[in-house]
Design an enzyme around this catalytic site. Structure first.
Site, mmCIF file in Angstrom:
data_model
loop_
_atom_site.group_PDB
_atom_site.id
_atom_site.type_symbol
_atom_site.label_atom_id
_atom_site.label_comp_id
_atom_site.label_asym_id
_atom_site.label_seq_id
_atom_site.Cartn_x
_atom_site.Cartn_y
_atom_site.Cartn_z
ATOM 1 N N HIS A 101 -0.900 6.272 24.643
ATOM 2 C CA HIS A 101 -0.739 5.488 23.820
ATOM 3 C C HIS A 101 -0.072 4.250 24.344
ATOM 4 O O HIS A 101 -0.675 3.034 23.785
ATOM 5 C CB HIS A 101 -0.633 5.618 22.440
ATOM 6 C CG HIS A 101 -0.452 4.484 21.140
ATOM 7 N ND1 HIS A 101 -2.114 4.383 21.126
ATOM 8 C CD2 HIS A 101 0.064 4.272 20.617
ATOM 9 C CE1 HIS A 101 -1.610 3.001 19.886
ATOM 10 N NE2 HIS A 101 -0.401 3.067 19.860
ATOM 11 N N ASP A 131 -2.576 -1.395 20.049
ATOM 12 C CA ASP A 131 -1.776 -0.938 18.339
ATOM 13 C C ASP A 131 -2.020 -2.278 17.350
ATOM 14 O O ASP A 131 -3.792 -2.651 17.469
ATOM 15 C CB ASP A 131 -1.280 -0.249 18.931
ATOM 16 C CG ASP A 131 -0.493 0.611 17.381
ATOM 17 O OD1 ASP A 131 -0.570 1.359 17.279
ATOM 18 O OD2 ASP A 131 0.665 -0.400 16.806
#
Length: 327
Positions: A303, A108
């Site tokens: 994610h 991320d």
């Protein structure tokens, strides 16, 4: 004892780059260390599965709470969270540890940091591993303008540019906030559909309307693990984490003078099949900018790949390390 104490090595602290960075260290202090850089809204704790696996395999591993997060310092100016400060912290942490170069692995926002490390601090980088986050070449225009035009004013990165409100919304109930984000698979496909305001990825709207009991996605974390995240953001707030995003324009301006390619170091890109925010297609242009690149796909993961599919991520990282950095 909390999950932070039972699942992580003892916390250590380093006064570096004008802040105090809390970090967790495991494995033998030999060879090239692997530095694990977390994203938003995460912590060094996000890497708990990788810390153990890498250390058990004989690798020196270091996972910091980055500035604004966890037990690390939380400066009070937005500009204290620009890319020079974020990468500078990592270089200074190596100085503190007496290390010349490290392999930087980032997920991320941490992925943005690790891909910028060889551009800003090339002498400190032995290799790069990107998890979900690809190397992104400099945009042709201010990225906030591009995102506002493409996704709308309530797209979360655009919304984060507003003062105060994002911190208030995210911090109103940190257990709810972290429960909303940390789901399996955490692809948040619903966020890719336009909200009532016409914006996509409008996490503000989704969070405020969210009912955990009605969410079909499975929780990613145990209650004890969730408490680590919820307690950390309850105590530390969201100003620092959100301020990383408030430097997108500043970082874009800064990048005008930086190199545009990464050559001379091995790089690994691990994509996640079900990540709606950072889909595998986002990594397709990377071979044009990186001289030594391998790309791998983790199927069935959203994610939060290192927490959703830890065994697969650990296997891919260890295989690459064994081939490119043999002990």
């Amino acid at each position: 004892m909390s999950a932070l104490e039972t699942m992580m090595p003892p916390v250590q602290r380093a006064a570096v780059n004008g802040v105090e960075i809390a970090y967790y260290e495991a494995g033998p202090r030999q060879g090239v260390p692997v530095v694990l850089c977390h994203g938003f809204p995460e912590l060094a704790f996000s890497w708990r599965h990788q810390i153990k696996a890498l250390a058990d395999a004989g690798h020196w591993v270091i996972a910091p709470d980055q500035r604004g997060y966890g037990l690390s310092s939380k400066p009070d100016k937005v500009t204290d969270y620009d890319i020079d400060h974020l990468t500078g912290d990592m270089a200074a942490l190596l100085d503190h540890l007496g290390v010349e170069r490290a392999i930087f692995c980032g997920h991320d926002w941490g992925g943005i940091v690790v891909w910028q490390m060889p551009l800003i601090h090339p002498s400190r980088v032995a290799g790069v591993i990107g998890l979900n986050t690809p190397f992104i070449p400099r945009a042709p225009a201010d990225p906030i303008v591009i995102m506002r035009n493409r996704f709308g004013p309530d797209m979360y990165i655009v919304w984060f540019q507003n003062p105060d409100e994002p911190e208030a919304v995210l911090g109103a109930d940190t257990t709810k906030t972290m429960s909303f984000f940390m789901r399996r698979p955490a692809a948040l496909q619903a966020a890719a559909q336009p909200s009532a305001s016409g914006s996509t990825f409008a996490f503000k709207d989704l969070l405020q309307q969210w009912d955990g009991a009605a969410d079909p996605r499975d929780p990613l974390l145990t209650p004890d693990e969730l408490a680590v995240f919820a307690d950390s953001f309850r105590n530390g707030g969201f100003f620092g984490p959100v301020s990383w995003y408030r430097n997108f324009t500043r970082n874009w301006e800064r990048a005008e003078t930086l190199p545009t390619r990464i050559d001379g170091i091995p790089c690994l890109m691990i994509t996640a099949e079900l990540d709606a925010v950072l889909p595998p297609s986002a990594a397709e242009p990377m071979p044009a900018f990186i001289g030594d690149l391998e790309t791998k796909l983790v199927r069935g993961s959203g994610h939060w790949t290192q927490q959703e599919k830890p065994d697969e991520v650990n296997s891919l990282i260890l295989d690459w390390l064994d081939r490119r950095f043999p002990k």
